[in-house]
Design an enzyme around this catalytic site. Structure first.
Site, PDB file in Angstrom:
ATOM      1  N   GLU A  37       0.876   5.821  12.803  1.00  0.00           N
ATOM      2  CA  GLU A  37      -0.452   5.432  13.242  1.00  0.00           C
ATOM      3  C   GLU A  37      -0.580   3.923  13.492  1.00  0.00           C
ATOM      4  O   GLU A  37      -1.188   3.499  14.467  1.00  0.00           O
ATOM      5  CB  GLU A  37      -1.501   5.857  12.214  1.00  0.00           C
ATOM      6  CG  GLU A  37      -2.909   5.590  12.697  1.00  0.00           C
ATOM      7  CD  GLU A  37      -3.968   6.104  11.745  1.00  0.00           C
ATOM      8  OE1 GLU A  37      -3.614   6.443  10.614  1.00  0.00           O
ATOM      9  OE2 GLU A  37      -5.124   6.164  12.154  1.00  0.00           O
ATOM     10  N   ASP A  38      -0.004   3.132  12.617  1.00  0.00           N
ATOM     11  CA  ASP A  38      -0.284   1.697  12.650  1.00  0.00           C
ATOM     12  C   ASP A  38       0.816   0.831  13.248  1.00  0.00           C
ATOM     13  O   ASP A  38       0.636  -0.367  13.407  1.00  0.00           O
ATOM     14  CB  ASP A  38      -0.524   1.180  11.216  1.00  0.00           C
ATOM     15  CG  ASP A  38      -1.814   1.730  10.639  1.00  0.00           C
ATOM     16  OD1 ASP A  38      -2.616   2.249  11.424  1.00  0.00           O
ATOM     17  OD2 ASP A  38      -2.000   1.641   9.413  1.00  0.00           O
ATOM     18  N   ASP A  80      -3.158   8.520  -0.920  1.00  0.00           N
ATOM     19  CA  ASP A  80      -3.558   7.434  -0.026  1.00  0.00           C
ATOM     20  C   ASP A  80      -4.994   6.996  -0.341  1.00  0.00           C
ATOM     21  O   ASP A  80      -5.294   5.816  -0.526  1.00  0.00           O
ATOM     22  CB  ASP A  80      -3.435   7.949   1.416  1.00  0.00           C
ATOM     23  CG  ASP A  80      -3.870   6.937   2.457  1.00  0.00           C
ATOM     24  OD1 ASP A  80      -3.572   5.746   2.283  1.00  0.00           O
ATOM     25  OD2 ASP A  80      -4.504   7.358   3.458  1.00  0.00           O
ATOM     26  N   HIS A 121       0.816  -1.220   0.000  1.00  0.00           N
ATOM     27  CA  HIS A 121       0.000   0.000   0.000  1.00  0.00           C
ATOM     28  C   HIS A 121       0.856   1.280   0.000  1.00  0.00           C
ATOM     29  O   HIS A 121       0.732   2.103  -0.911  1.00  0.00           O
ATOM     30  CB  HIS A 121      -1.003  -0.043   1.166  1.00  0.00           C
ATOM     31  CG  HIS A 121      -1.657   1.261   1.462  1.00  0.00           C
ATOM     32  ND1 HIS A 121      -2.444   1.924   0.540  1.00  0.00           N
ATOM     33  CD2 HIS A 121      -1.611   2.062   2.550  1.00  0.00           C
ATOM     34  CE1 HIS A 121      -2.877   3.061   1.076  1.00  0.00           C
ATOM     35  NE2 HIS A 121      -2.372   3.171   2.292  1.00  0.00           N
ATOM     36  N   HIS A 156       3.727   6.954   5.482  1.00  0.00           N
ATOM     37  CA  HIS A 156       2.521   7.661   5.953  1.00  0.00           C
ATOM     38  C   HIS A 156       1.699   6.885   6.994  1.00  0.00           C
ATOM     39  O   HIS A 156       0.959   7.492   7.751  1.00  0.00           O
ATOM     40  CB  HIS A 156       1.638   8.117   4.782  1.00  0.00           C
ATOM     41  CG  HIS A 156       0.770   7.037   4.205  1.00  0.00           C
ATOM     42  ND1 HIS A 156       1.183   6.229   3.170  1.00  0.00           N
ATOM     43  CD2 HIS A 156      -0.487   6.642   4.511  1.00  0.00           C
ATOM     44  CE1 HIS A 156       0.220   5.382   2.870  1.00  0.00           C
ATOM     45  NE2 HIS A 156      -0.813   5.609   3.672  1.00  0.00           N
ATOM     46  N   ASP A 158     -20.028  18.577 -25.290  1.00  0.00           N
ATOM     47  CA  ASP A 158     -18.592  18.286 -25.273  1.00  0.00           C
ATOM     48  C   ASP A 158     -18.315  16.795 -25.073  1.00  0.00           C
ATOM     49  O   ASP A 158     -17.277  16.406 -24.582  1.00  0.00           O
ATOM     50  CB  ASP A 158     -17.874  19.120 -24.210  1.00  0.00           C
ATOM     51  CG  ASP A 158     -18.553  19.004 -22.861  1.00  0.00           C
ATOM     52  OD1 ASP A 158     -19.548  18.267 -22.758  1.00  0.00           O
ATOM     53  OD2 ASP A 158     -18.076  19.656 -21.914  1.00  0.00           O
TER      54      ASP A 158
END
Ligand code: MN
Length: 485
Positions: free
Chosen positions: A78-79, A141, A50, A74, A260
């Site tokens: 947190e994880d 993300d 990921h 990223h 269009d």
């Protein structure tokens, strides 16, 4: 995606524009890989696939090294057990700041309380004020999470798709990142209305197939004629996304009424050549006069520039041409992040400056953030002003002003200037006097008549505005003149 494939893909993408920094980016990969070691995604793949995919999306935008590292890292704060301090020590304060910014925008917004959701949305919106890169990483993300949404249960899919349409799609639009915006919208539509999606996809394919021959001939004809005029061009067919056609079908009765749907993109070198190309195109095909738009002289509020013209081709089929330079093409695809392509070192500073000075929504965010403390109220207003459908009206000088749906001439006046609002005595829309609570419509040309001696804002104006900006300025005025009245 397998880990090895993801890693070598990232390496190839990064090295195509950044030869020097692969070592530190590889280090970020190793760091993330170590901490995510035993984690799996819902697809069953190793978790590291990921962050690798997110970094690849960022590398497509030619993101700077700090952003790429932050993209890989990223989710570690947190994880996993990794800490802010560790990221700061192993990399640098900017990378840690970016990762922290993304982390603060928590993932689990959908199951939490209203207050938590509101807090979270506020962080996303305000994140752009601190450093737009936080929001860009978050968009990458979300894009990858949307691409892999099929591994989630149906009700989660719907909730995530709705949240994406409500928050992330407008954000991508506001920073001019059409590429991300279009892909996000299409995926959302696919999950929210699968039958309608497939139905429309089929219809579009029929239309594209049946017009292909004609359009390809037009491409050759225009290219040849431009060459005769000494103009080198790159011309290609541009297919409309399923979702954008779906949106247009809400206001247009049938697919045939969309002007269009068939579109040819003409890319030339200079602005002057854009106008020459326009002349060439109009000399080949009669223009449909009401469908000419010059976004070069009057860019959209997210800086998009091009000339759009719709013409009658053979058999009276309507075809839109979009004419722009290479530089404008880059802005059309990447918006704010197009700075990464041309400004290697100063890009992030230039990006932030440009955002503050030129992107209209940035002012609205700052305004809301400084005037509203309560999170739920903040989100309510932000949704009303920034995330509901906007309308575009014009000043008498032709400048395009973006306002939320339901905005009145009072909102318009205060958006231009405080004094204009405080002294307005009449509002004229398309040469007709209208009441102050008139709801402005797209393309309205608005003129405010003022008289500094006669008129002042009244309390009941507060019921006739929808923007926080106007509301605050009216209250300021009333407060400061309370004693006199
Ligand atoms: Mn993530």
């Amino acid at each position: 995606m397998e880990v090895d494939i993801g890693l070598s893909l990232l390496e190839k993408k990064v090295k195509s524009y950044n030869k020097n920094d692969w070592d530190i980016i590889y280090k970020a990969y190793k760091f993330a890989d170590k901490y995510h070691k035993n984690q799996k995604r819902e697809s069953g793949e190793a978790y590291i696939t990921h962050p690798l995919a997110v970094a690849c999306i960022l590398a497509n935008m030619h993101a700077d090294t700090d952003t790429l590292c932050a993209g890989l890292l990223h989710d570690v704060i947190e994880d996993t057990k990794a800490s802010y301090e560790e990221v700061e020590k192993e990399f640098n304060p900017t990378v840690a700041f970016l990762v922290d910014g993304v982390t603060k925008i928590s993932k689990m917004t959908l199951l939490s309380s209203n207050e938590l959701i509101a807090q979270n949305i506020r962080r996303i919106i305000v994140g752009i004020k601190k450093d737009a890169r936080i929001v860009i990483i978050k968009l990458a993300d979300r894009l990858h999470n949307m691409r892999t949404l099929n591994f989630k249960k149906t009700d989660r899919q719907n909730k995530i798709a709705l949240e994406t349409l409500e928050i992330y799609v407008p954000l991508a639009y506001y920073i001019g990142s059409y590429q991300i915006k279009n892909e996000l919208e299409n995926i959302c539509f696919y999950y929210l209305k699968p039958d309608a999606y497939r139905d429309l996809e089929k219809k579009l394919k029929v239309i594209h197939d049946s017009s292909k021959k004609l359009l390809n001939k037009m491409v050759i004809d225009v290219k040849t004629k431009l060459k005769q005029e000494g103009i080198k061009s790159h011309i290609e067919l541009q297919y409309k996304d399923v979702y954008s056609v779906h949106k247009k079908l809400i206001t247009k009765a049938t697919i045939e009424n969309i002007h269009d749907l068939l579109c040819i993109k003409v890319i030339v070198k200079t602005v002057k050549e854009c106008y020459l190309a326009l002349m060439v195109i109009h000399s080949l095909y009669p223009p449909f006069t009401y469908k000419f738009k010059d976004y070069i002289v009057k860019p959209k509020t997210n800086m998009y520039q091009a000339i759009h013209t719709t013409v009658f081709s053979e058999g009276n089929l309507l075809v839109q041409f979009q004419i722009r330079t290479k530089e404008m093409e880059r802005i059309a695809m990447y918006g704010l992040t197009s700075y990464w392509f041309k400004n290697k070192n100063m890009a992030s500073i230039k990006m932030q400056k440009d955002l503050e000075n030129n992107f209209q929504f940035f002012k609205s965010i700052s305004e809301l953030d400084s005037s509203i403390k309560d999170n739920i109220e903040f989100v309510k207003r932000a949704k009303q002003e920034l995330f509901s459908k906007n309308i575009y009206v014009r000043t008498t000088q032709g400048e395009i002003i973006e306002l939320p749906t339901g905005a009145t001439p009072i909102d318009f006046a205060y958006k231009i200037h405080t004094d204009l609002g405080n002294t307005m005595i009449a509002s004229i829309v398309n040469d007709q006097a209208v009441p102050f609570d008139y709801k402005l419509q797209n393309n309205d040309r608005v003129r405010i008549v003022t008289d500094s001696k006669v008129f002042v804002p009244k309390d009941d104006w507060l019921n006739k505005v929808v923007t926080t900006n106007a509301r605050r300025k009216i209250m300021d005025f009333i407060k400061s003149h309370e004693e006199e009245r």
